[in-house]
Each structure stands twice: as structure tokens, then as C-alpha cells.
Design a protein around this motif. Structure first.
Motif, short mmCIF file in Angstrom:
data_model
loop_
_atom_site.label_atom_id
_atom_site.label_comp_id
_atom_site.label_asym_id
_atom_site.label_seq_id
_atom_site.Cartn_x
_atom_site.Cartn_y
_atom_site.Cartn_z
N ASP A 65 -5.94 -7.04 -11.87
CA ASP A 65 -7.36 -7.38 -11.81
C ASP A 65 -8.25 -6.28 -12.38
O ASP A 65 -9.45 -6.36 -12.31
N TRP A 121 -5.39 1.85 -7.52
CA TRP A 121 -6.72 2.44 -7.36
C TRP A 121 -6.85 3.60 -8.35
O TRP A 121 -6.29 4.66 -8.14
N ARG A 125 -3.23 -3.34 -5.32
CA ARG A 125 -4.06 -2.99 -6.48
C ARG A 125 -3.96 -1.51 -6.77
O ARG A 125 -4.10 -0.68 -5.86
N THR A 152 0.86 -1.18 0.00
CA THR A 152 0.00 0.00 0.00
C THR A 152 0.89 1.23 0.00
O THR A 152 1.62 1.47 0.98
N LEU A 186 -3.32 0.21 -3.40
CA LEU A 186 -3.92 -0.19 -2.13
C LEU A 186 -3.97 -1.71 -2.08
O LEU A 186 -4.62 -2.34 -2.91
N ASP A 187 -3.24 -2.28 -1.13
CA ASP A 187 -3.22 -3.74 -0.96
C ASP A 187 -2.84 -4.43 -2.28
O ASP A 187 -3.43 -5.43 -2.66
N MET A 202 -8.86 -3.33 -11.41
CA MET A 202 -9.63 -2.55 -10.43
C MET A 202 -9.60 -1.08 -10.80
O MET A 202 -8.63 -0.58 -11.29
#
Lengths: 361, 361
Positions: free
Chosen positions: B359, B186, B184, B165, B181-182, B361
Motif C-alpha cells: 500500500d 514502516w 505494512r 509485526t 507493523l501490522d 505506506m
């Protein structure tokens, strides 16, 4: 973003709820919102309907055992309601599908272990809320921070229900926020994301001191306490021959001025009171603009006691956010909305911790 | 957070890279960073090693066809390097495992469609970057915003590599940021998260006007352009008998002052230049504090041209962030670090768009 895409996280319920008569057998959960002064408990079904409610004062003795006993007792009462009056919690799961108990507590929480790491309001440190309640109730227990459970509540069945990415800001004595990104609650790896109340807004060296030890935090400028501090100062100036305000009379009569008194005076036409509220709303707008620029949310929901004065707060807040937000992010924002669930938001969201699948992000 | 937990998103490579001689057969990708003035292209392998590099000026004619032709030509050169000298891109995938081409472009991008929605620097609107390059190269093409690909680059093999993060802030002519974030990225549902350059910092009515049309944005106070504007004003004041500064001589000799000139003057002991840099660093610290409070990151990485003066920027930035951040969030922060990949960050990250699973996101 394709909003029809399935979210990997918290599934926000978007189907119209059936009539209560059709949902007799849906799962139930107890949601509890433990505040520094008030303990709220709800029996909630999987559609988000409230089936029973309890609200009473948090014990004055904030010893964890005393407080958690009161929490457990309220949970037992609500579980008894679920069972149709039986008061023996152990048999309740046999009678009705009670999924478990969710609890919101003020302060940082480790939701995986169900531990309240620290709570200035309760004077707690490392209190094992989940394991205590699990042992005494025999049901699954989930725990999270009070602002986060209120955020989940507003997202599940409240003002943020139509949105997948949103921020819920609670403006009460202090200011906090919960952040949901693409359907997932963003807690942060240290469980302290969303600390909007402590973003620096007044950067002057003599800015007001915050409870956190820093100066000029948003909380010192836009919280209920900030409004009360400004109101007292204005009342004292009026008493010494400064600009007249009805707040001077409130202070004289009651010895203190609440944020609600300031709202009432503003609505009655008091220019000083109106200015205090508007200044607070403008500062809040600066914080909201920062969050909208960074998170790119679809909506911002404002809850907490101060949001009750939405007639005073809303228009100034909307104008300031429009003036202060990066234009593409403002165009994307669908709305700045008052919270819908009022004092139930936290307990509804706490119940959702056990009723709605989450990915623990 | 359990950092050993597998992330559902972008898998950040944390294994030690093997020696290049052991990795002859790893997949390759071309990463391109399209800037308003410079076009950088890299041939990158799946370990993040740079196998070949091209850097040249972006065509002065910013017509999409002209610019994308230059981008394609550079990609063809790098694909030829991958194939050991052959210049026919269609046969390259047969010779070596080339996974595809990634491109970073300045301005908001829809990464799913590979469309640059808008680019003030290039004068573009709705340019179909991915489909143009895919048709002419016959390979998969991924496109994202320039700041986001630089963020992915620093996260993959740069300064943010140890963290899941983090925020990467680029401080150049303007100020932008990418948020992971984690594990991924954002982007925000409107693809405009991380707009830290436009959070309101100076809230006075006469605050400096920003290119976005608002006043007092962080970018007007802490960017390279802000430093240059302050330096010119100080030089003009010195010429009119104000506080002496060597910047007056720079302006007289060169007709303009760059942020690098200000850094050089500060290092040579010029008090005015040092103050300009420190003031910019303090403003940047206010923005960083806001982002750290909201996202709760493990690290903040500072890139872009201004970050090259880390000796001047770093200490003041660290002090300001310490003074302005909510204490639990500051305690959690592992570091504020200078970027590690320099001008290669964007192209490395663009290559990672096709080399590292994401992914979306």
C-alpha cells in the motif's frame, strides 16, 4: 511522503474550525480521563471545542464498581449539559446528537473489547469498562489507555495538529508515550507500543531500580519521581555539609520536595536544582533520540506535569536530541513542542475516540 | 489484535507453497540487491522460490552509469533465464509472466520515485535508479533501501513469515533495521525509520565516535566493525604484555582481524574473543529492548554477517533483551530469531516489491 494523500486511518481535522455560533448542531461526545488521583470529564463537540468541564478526585476506594459509578455520574452530568439541563440520559440522544462516551484509563487496554487489562494505579485487572458504561448510559462507549487518548487529543486539536506522524510523551510521575504513524495510532499487537519510559538508558549494574523490576529505565532518570528522588538526595547531602541548595530548606519545611519545587528553585537561581532538571532533560533527550531514530516522526510533543517547566526542560531537551539523533532523522524533525491541551488532553482525546473515524489499527 | 483480520497493507503469503512442478505459470520477478561490494540477482517466482541466481562484485568504479549498467546486465541475464535462454528482454514478457524488477540499494530511497537519495557506500546522491532501469528493460521497476528489502524478504518467505509485526535488524559492518507493523513496512515520512544503529547507547562524553558524527551509537558498540576494532585493541594489548589472546596471532599473521576471526577464536575457547562478542551482544540487546518497548513486535529477526555467529550471539542477546525489556512487551515477544535467507534476503525482498501487493505506506 505526500502529505496531501488521504490517510486510511484517523482523519486529523485540519480545516479551520467555524465560529461556535455556526456549529450548534455538530455532534457532541463526552470524554473522560480517569486518573489514579483525578477524574476529568469534558463535553466536546466535533470541532474539538470544549462545551462543559468537570474535574474532581477519583474515589479513594478503587473498587471498579465504585470508580465506574463515579465515572458514570460525571458522564450523566455532562450529558445533561448537552441536553440543556435534563438529567435523564436516555432521552438525550433524541434532543441532541450525542455520539457517545470515550474514556481513558491508566494501564493497558484492549480497545476492541473496551477492557482495562491491568492498572497498577487503580489495582484493576480485566475490568470491563465499556460494557459497564454502555449498559448504564445507553450510548456507544470507547475505551483506551490514558496516554494514547492524550496523544489523540494533542493530534486532533493540540500541539501535534499539523502533523501526521508524531509521538506524544507524557512526563509526570512516570513516563509514557503515544505514537501516531501516518495518521494512525500505533497501539502494537499486544497494546503496549510506545513504552518509552522503560527503554534502558542507564546500563550500569547499579542503575536505579524501576517500578517495572528492571534497572536504569528512562523513567528512573527523567520522570517527576526521578527529579524528586534526586532533589531529596541533594537536600540531604546539603544538610550534611555538601553543596548548598535551597532544596534543603524545602525538605525541612515541607517534609518532601516536588518536581515543581525543583523547577521553582532552579528558576530562582539554585545551581543544584538547575542541574537536577538539566540532567533529567538530558536523559529524556536520549530516549527521544532513540524514538526519533526508530519512528522518523515529524514532531515530538512533551506533555505531563514536568513539561509545565518547559523553560527549563525545552532548551536542554532540544540540544540533547540534536546531539543524539541520527542527522537525517533530526533534519526531518519539524519540532519538539510542549503539549497544548494541558490537563484536558486525555478527555479531549477520549471524546475523539467517538467523534473521529478510526481504523482500529 | 485479531491476527485473522485482513491487513490493509502488504499481504504476507502464509499458504503452504505448492511443489515447483505445480507452479510453472506463476508470475516471476527479478530481484537485485546492490551492495557496496557485492551485487546479487535472483529470479524469483510468486511463491518466493528462487529459480535462478547470479552473484558478482559491484564494479569498483561507483559511477552511477557504470554500476547501473552492471545491474541492468544482470537483470537481462535473469530475464533470459525466465525466457528459457533468450537474451532479448523486450520479448520476455510475451513468453512468460515477468512482473518486473525490484532493486535494493544501500542508503535512503524515495520508493515512490525510485530514487536513491544518498548512498555513502556508493558515493551516490539523487540517482534515478527506477527510471534508468525501466527505460533500458521495458518492465516495471521498484526500488527501496537494502535493509528494507531484506526485511520484506524475511517477512515474505523467511524467519519472520509467521508474524505481522516484526523488526529485522541487520548486523554487518553497520547496523540497520526494517520495521513491519501490522503487515505494512514502516518507512517513515522521511524514509528513515528504523535507524536502530544510531540510537544512543553509550552516553559518556568519550564514547566512541560513529560514522554519522555522533558518539556512542549502537553501531559503534555492536557492529562487525565495532567487534573488529575491539579485537585489534585487545590483540595490541596482548602484544604489549596484556591479557593473552589468540587474536594477537591473527593480527600478526593477517594484518587485520575480521568479526569472523573473533567468532572462530571465541568458539576455540579464547576468553578475550568470547568477551568481545558477548559485550557486543549485550549492547545489541539494549538496542533491541528499546525497539521492542517502542514497537511492541511479535518477533525480532537478526540478519547480516554477525548473525552468522548465532551460537555466540543468540544466547547473550536473548538474556539481555529479557533483562532490559518492559515485562509486558517481553512476554508478548514470540521470539528473537536468526534470519533465514542469508545473503539472498535482499534480492528476494526486492522481487517481492513487484510480486506482492503493497500500500506504499
Amino acid at each position: 511522503m505526500d502529505s496531501s494523500k488521504p490517510s486510511g486511518g484517523l482523519t486529523l481535522e485540519r480545516e479551520p474550525a467555524p465560529l461556535p455560533s455556526e456549529s450548534e448542531d455538530v455532534p457532541l461526545a463526552v470524554g473522560l480521563d480517569l486518573g489514579g488521583t483525578t477524574l476529568t470529564g469534558l463535553l466536546v463537540d466535533a470541532w474539538g471545542h470544549i462545551r462543559a468541564r468537570r474535574r474532581r478526585g477519583t474515589p479513594a476506594d478503587k473498587d471498579p464498581e465504585t470508580v465506574l459509578t463515579a465515572v458514570r455520574d460525571m458522564a450523566v452530568e455532562l450529558l445533561a449539559e448537552a441536553a440543556g439541563g435534563l438529567r435523564e440520559p436516555a432521552v438525550i440522544p433524541l434532543l441532541r446528537p450525542v455520539a457517545g462516551v470515550g474514556v481513558g484509563v491508566p494501564g493497558p487496554v484492549d480497545p476492541e473489547r473496551g477492557v482495562c487489562l491491568f492498572s497498577p494505579n487503580l489495582g484493576w485487572r480485566d475490568v470491563e469498562v465499556a460494557s459497564y458504561l454502555h449498559e448504564s448510559l445507553g450510548l456507544p462507549v470507547k475505551v483506551d489507555n490514558d496516554v494514547r487518548v492524550a496523544t489523540l487529543g494533542e493530534g486532533w486539536v493540540g500541539a501535534a495538529r499539523p502533523f501526521l506522524t508524531f509521538i506524544v510523551i507524557t512526563v509526570g510521575t512516570g513516563i509514557g508515550s503515544g505514537v501516531v504513524l501516518d495518521g494512525r495510532l500505533w497501539r502494537g499487537p499486544g497494546f503496549s507500543a510506545g513504552e518509552i519510559g522503560h527503554i534502558p538508558v542507564d546500563t550500569r549494574p547499579d542503575a536505579p531500580l524501576c517500578g517495572c523490576g528492571r534497572r536504569g529505565c528512562l523513567e528512573t532518570l527523567a520522570s517527576g519521581r526521578a527529579i524528586e528522588t534526586e532533589a531529596r538526595a541533594a537536600a540531604e547531602r546539603a544538610a550534611e555539609g555538601g553543596e548548598a541548595t535551597s532544596l534543603a530548606g524545602v525538605l525541612r519545611d515541607k517534609g518532601r520536595i516536588s518536581a515543581r519545587d525543583v523547577a521553582d528553585a532552579a528558576r530562582a537561581g539554585d545551581a543544584v536544582a538547575r542541574r537536577i532538571f538539566e540532567t533529567a532533560a538530558e536523559h529524556l533527550g536520549v530516549g527521544v533520540a532513540a524514538a526519533v531514530n526508530l519512528f522518523n516522526p515529524e514532531a515530538v510533543v512533551i506533555g505531563g506535569g514536568v513539561a509545565g517547566a518547559w523553560d527549563l526542560l525545552g532548551p536542554v531537551l532540544e540540544r540533547t536530541v540534536r546531539e543524539r539523533t541520527f542527522p537525517p532523522n533530526h533534519r526531518f524533525l519539524r519540532g519538539i513542542l510542549p503539549a497544548a491541551l494541558g490537563e484536558d488532553a486525555g478527555a479531549v482525546g477520549a471524546a475523539s475516540l467517538v467523534l473521529v473515524p478510526q481504523d482500529g489499527m
